[in-house]
Motif scaffolding. Structure first.
Motif, PDB file in Angstrom:
ATOM      1  N   GLY A 177       0.632  -1.304   0.021  1.00 26.62           N
ATOM      2  CA  GLY A 177      -0.056  -0.132   0.064  1.00 26.62           C
ATOM      3  C   GLY A 177       0.743   1.227   0.088  1.00 26.62           C
ATOM      4  N   ARG A 178       2.002   1.289   0.885  1.00 30.37           N
ATOM      5  CA  ARG A 178       2.849   2.272   0.856  1.00 30.37           C
ATOM      6  C   ARG A 178       3.700   2.634  -0.538  1.00 30.37           C
ATOM      7  NH1 ARG A 178       4.071   5.593   5.530  1.00 30.37           N
ATOM      8  NH2 ARG A 178       6.338   5.208   5.306  1.00 30.37           N
ATOM      9  N   ILE A 179       3.994   1.344  -1.222  1.00 31.68           N
ATOM     10  CA  ILE A 179       4.404   1.661  -2.551  1.00 31.68           C
ATOM     11  C   ILE A 179       3.460   2.206  -3.748  1.00 31.68           C
ATOM     12  CG2 ILE A 179       5.529   0.366  -4.466  1.00 31.68           C
ATOM     13  CD1 ILE A 179       7.037  -1.357  -2.411  1.00 31.68           C
ATOM     14  N   PHE A 180       2.206   1.671  -3.426  1.00 33.47           N
ATOM     15  CA  PHE A 180       1.471   2.395  -4.523  1.00 33.47           C
ATOM     16  C   PHE A 180       1.143   3.931  -4.316  1.00 33.47           C
ATOM     17  CE2 PHE A 180      -0.744  -2.094  -5.386  1.00 33.47           C
ATOM     18  CZ  PHE A 180      -0.596  -1.978  -6.483  1.00 33.47           C
ATOM     19  N   ALA A 181       0.920   4.143  -2.737  1.00 30.79           N
ATOM     20  CA  ALA A 181       0.850   5.651  -2.703  1.00 30.79           C
ATOM     21  C   ALA A 181       2.068   6.494  -3.041  1.00 30.79           C
ATOM     22  CB  ALA A 181       0.643   5.633  -1.102  1.00 30.79           C
ATOM     23  N   TYR A 182       3.238   5.860  -2.758  1.00 32.41           N
ATOM     24  CA  TYR A 182       4.650   6.582  -3.218  1.00 32.41           C
ATOM     25  C   TYR A 182       4.733   6.758  -4.692  1.00 32.41           C
ATOM     26  CZ  TYR A 182       9.198   7.491  -3.831  1.00 32.41           C
ATOM     27  OH  TYR A 182      10.773   8.122  -4.141  1.00 32.41           O
ATOM     28  N   ALA A 183       4.521   5.641  -5.356  1.00 34.80           N
ATOM     29  CA  ALA A 183       4.580   5.693  -6.858  1.00 34.80           C
ATOM     30  C   ALA A 183       3.411   6.268  -7.498  1.00 34.80           C
ATOM     31  CB  ALA A 183       4.542   4.199  -7.386  1.00 34.80           C
ATOM     32  N   LEU A 184       2.226   6.374  -6.952  1.00 34.13           N
ATOM     33  CA  LEU A 184       1.284   7.255  -7.779  1.00 34.13           C
ATOM     34  C   LEU A 184       1.283   8.563  -7.291  1.00 34.13           C
ATOM     35  CD1 LEU A 184      -1.751   4.570  -7.021  1.00 34.13           C
ATOM     36  CD2 LEU A 184      -0.858   5.225  -9.242  1.00 34.13           C
ATOM     37  N   GLY A 185       1.974   8.964  -6.265  1.00 34.42           N
ATOM     38  CA  GLY A 185       2.000  10.297  -5.958  1.00 34.42           C
ATOM     39  C   GLY A 185       0.992  10.995  -5.295  1.00 34.42           C
ATOM     40  N   ILE A 186       0.213  10.149  -4.491  1.00 35.52           N
ATOM     41  CA  ILE A 186      -1.060  10.298  -3.727  1.00 35.52           C
ATOM     42  C   ILE A 186      -0.434  11.353  -2.519  1.00 35.52           C
ATOM     43  CG2 ILE A 186      -2.696   9.578  -1.933  1.00 35.52           C
ATOM     44  CD1 ILE A 186      -2.837   6.967  -3.416  1.00 35.52           C
ATOM     45  N   LYS A 187      -1.331  12.400  -2.410  1.00 38.83           N
ATOM     46  CA  LYS A 187      -1.160  13.463  -1.424  1.00 38.83           C
ATOM     47  C   LYS A 187      -1.249  13.194   0.168  1.00 38.83           C
ATOM     48  CE  LYS A 187      -2.031  16.998  -5.163  1.00 38.83           C
ATOM     49  NZ  LYS A 187      -2.870  17.961  -5.415  1.00 38.83           N
ATOM     50  N   GLN A 188      -0.494  13.304   1.006  1.00 38.74           N
ATOM     51  CA  GLN A 188      -0.337  13.073   2.232  1.00 38.74           C
ATOM     52  C   GLN A 188      -1.383  12.162   2.756  1.00 38.74           C
ATOM     53  OE1 GLN A 188      -2.101  17.098   3.526  1.00 38.74           O
ATOM     54  NE2 GLN A 188       0.123  17.870   3.665  1.00 38.74           N
ATOM     55  N   PRO A 189      -0.886  10.775   2.353  1.00 39.73           N
ATOM     56  CA  PRO A 189      -1.797   9.793   2.652  1.00 39.73           C
ATOM     57  C   PRO A 189      -1.579   9.264   4.126  1.00 39.73           C
ATOM     58  CG  PRO A 189       0.275   8.841   1.698  1.00 39.73           C
ATOM     59  CD  PRO A 189      -0.063  10.265   1.446  1.00 39.73           C
ATOM     60  N   LYS A 190      -2.583   8.678   4.797  1.00 40.61           N
ATOM     61  CA  LYS A 190      -2.529   8.112   6.185  1.00 40.61           C
ATOM     62  C   LYS A 190      -2.772   6.810   6.304  1.00 40.61           C
ATOM     63  CE  LYS A 190      -4.577  12.714   7.561  1.00 40.61           C
ATOM     64  NZ  LYS A 190      -5.771  13.503   8.353  1.00 40.61           N
TER      65      LYS A 190
END
Length: 357
Positions: A177-190
């Protein structure tokens, strides 16, 4: 006549005596050749929570492993989730007898945690004894609940504060989940942790979290209604190994298409290497070689059994892609150890905010 009778009696007594000795010797020989595991109980300690995909993989293995171990021992399961696999791996390494009666089954993250030198690792990955893994290929998907209104990638990338559910820091699903959020460029995920696998699904349905990463086949097997009723929106997929496309999710963009720099591509490749090892069945160091060999060869037979392959597919939704222990140890030694990429991976796998891209 009396002397003849005495002689006959003596011979009869002698025959009975030696027959008794022979019978005792044969019984002793049979006992010596009796399989070690006959009448024994083997405990498999699963580092995943009950009811999830890791549990189903273990359940598929258990009856066939018992079948192929000479003596057909009873096999029981216990659960020790926590620490992304550290808890059960530490326990197997330090806390169980070296008698071949306790097997660990941590999630695949326990390998990456050791190589990354993460805190809390009390085991030497190179000293654990590997029996094998039933799965080494997979795909992860990233999706959001319908009510979040993120039906297009553009909306997802424009959003902020997305709540992503996971089990624990360091767990494979957490890292995915963290890699998806990082690669996609999601803003300030929690990232919201503390769930079991099925509990993340319930949290998503209740609106406690907005998104999660999950194994593609687990979605199809455990939550087919998500697709049938359109309850979630799928955004991206990660193929392990690269090119291992999933027919039901072929339209999704592969995660590598979102990477901007070579270091980000190497980050994804490192995760693919870690995940390709899968959740492995392990024994503590110094387990007697004869008992290790018995379990190793039995596991090899399990993986080749067609009925096991059908049961694995039935329980997990995925075809098994097994690797026997020797192959696993070779792969572990071949995992890239680039210091800069490992440092980036540790930040992704940790509890702090995601690094800037």
């Amino acid at each position: 006549m009396r002397s003849i009778k005495l002689g006959t009696a003596a011979r009869l007594q002698s025959a009975v005596f030696f027959s008794g000795i022979l019978a005792f010797a044969l019984a002793g020989s049979a006992m010596a050749q009796s399989p070690f595991y006959r009448g024994k109980t083997i405990t498999i300690i699963n580092g995943n929570a009950p009811g999830g995909t890791g549990d189903m993989r273990m359940r598929a293995v258990i009856p066939y492993l018992s079948k192929y171990i000479p003596g057909e021992p009873t096999i029981v399961a216990e659960f020790m989730p926590g620490g992304g696999g550290r808890k059960v791996a530490n326990h197997i390494y330090r806390g169980v007898p070296r008698d071949g009666l306790t097997i660990g089954f941590p999630p695949g993250g326990f390998v990456s945690l050791a190589i990354l030198g993460e805190p809390g690792v009390q085991y030497d990955i190179d000293k654990l004894m590997f029996l094998g893994t039933p799965e080494s290929t997979t795909q992860y998907v990233f999706y959001t609940r319908k009510e979040a209104g993120l039906d297009r990638l553009e909306k997802l990338l424009a959003s902020s504060g997305l709540r992503v559910g996971a089990q624990s820091v360091g767990h494979t699903i957490y890292i995915a989940g963290r890699i998806f959020a990082y690669a996609l460029g999601i803003k300030q995920p929690k990232f919201v942790t503390g769930y079991s696998g099925p509990e993340i699904d319930h949290a998503l349905a209740r609106g406690e979290v907005d998104a999660r990463a999950q194994i593609a086949d687990s979605v199809l097997t455990r939550n087919p209604e998500l697709i049938e009723k359109g309850l979630v929106h799928f955004h991206a997929i990660m193929e392990i190994p690269k090119g291992n496309r999933h027919p039901r999710f072929a339209r999704l963009p592969e995660i590598e298409t979102f990477t901007r720099e070579e270091r980000d591509r190497k980050l994804v490749d490192l995760f693919r290497s870690f995940r390709g090892i899968g959740g492995a069945f392990i024994l503590p160091p110094d387990t007697p070689k004869d008992r290790f060999d018995i379990l190793y060869h039995a596991m090899d037979k399990v993986f080749e059994d067609r009925d096991f392959q059908k049961e694995f597919k039935k329980l997990t939704g995925d075809d098994p892609s097994p690797l026997i222990g020797e192959r696993l140890q070779v792969l572990i030694k071949k995992i890239p150890r680039d210091a800069a990429i490992i440092d980036l991976f540790k930040k992704i796998a940790g509890a702090e905010a995601l690094p800037e891209r």
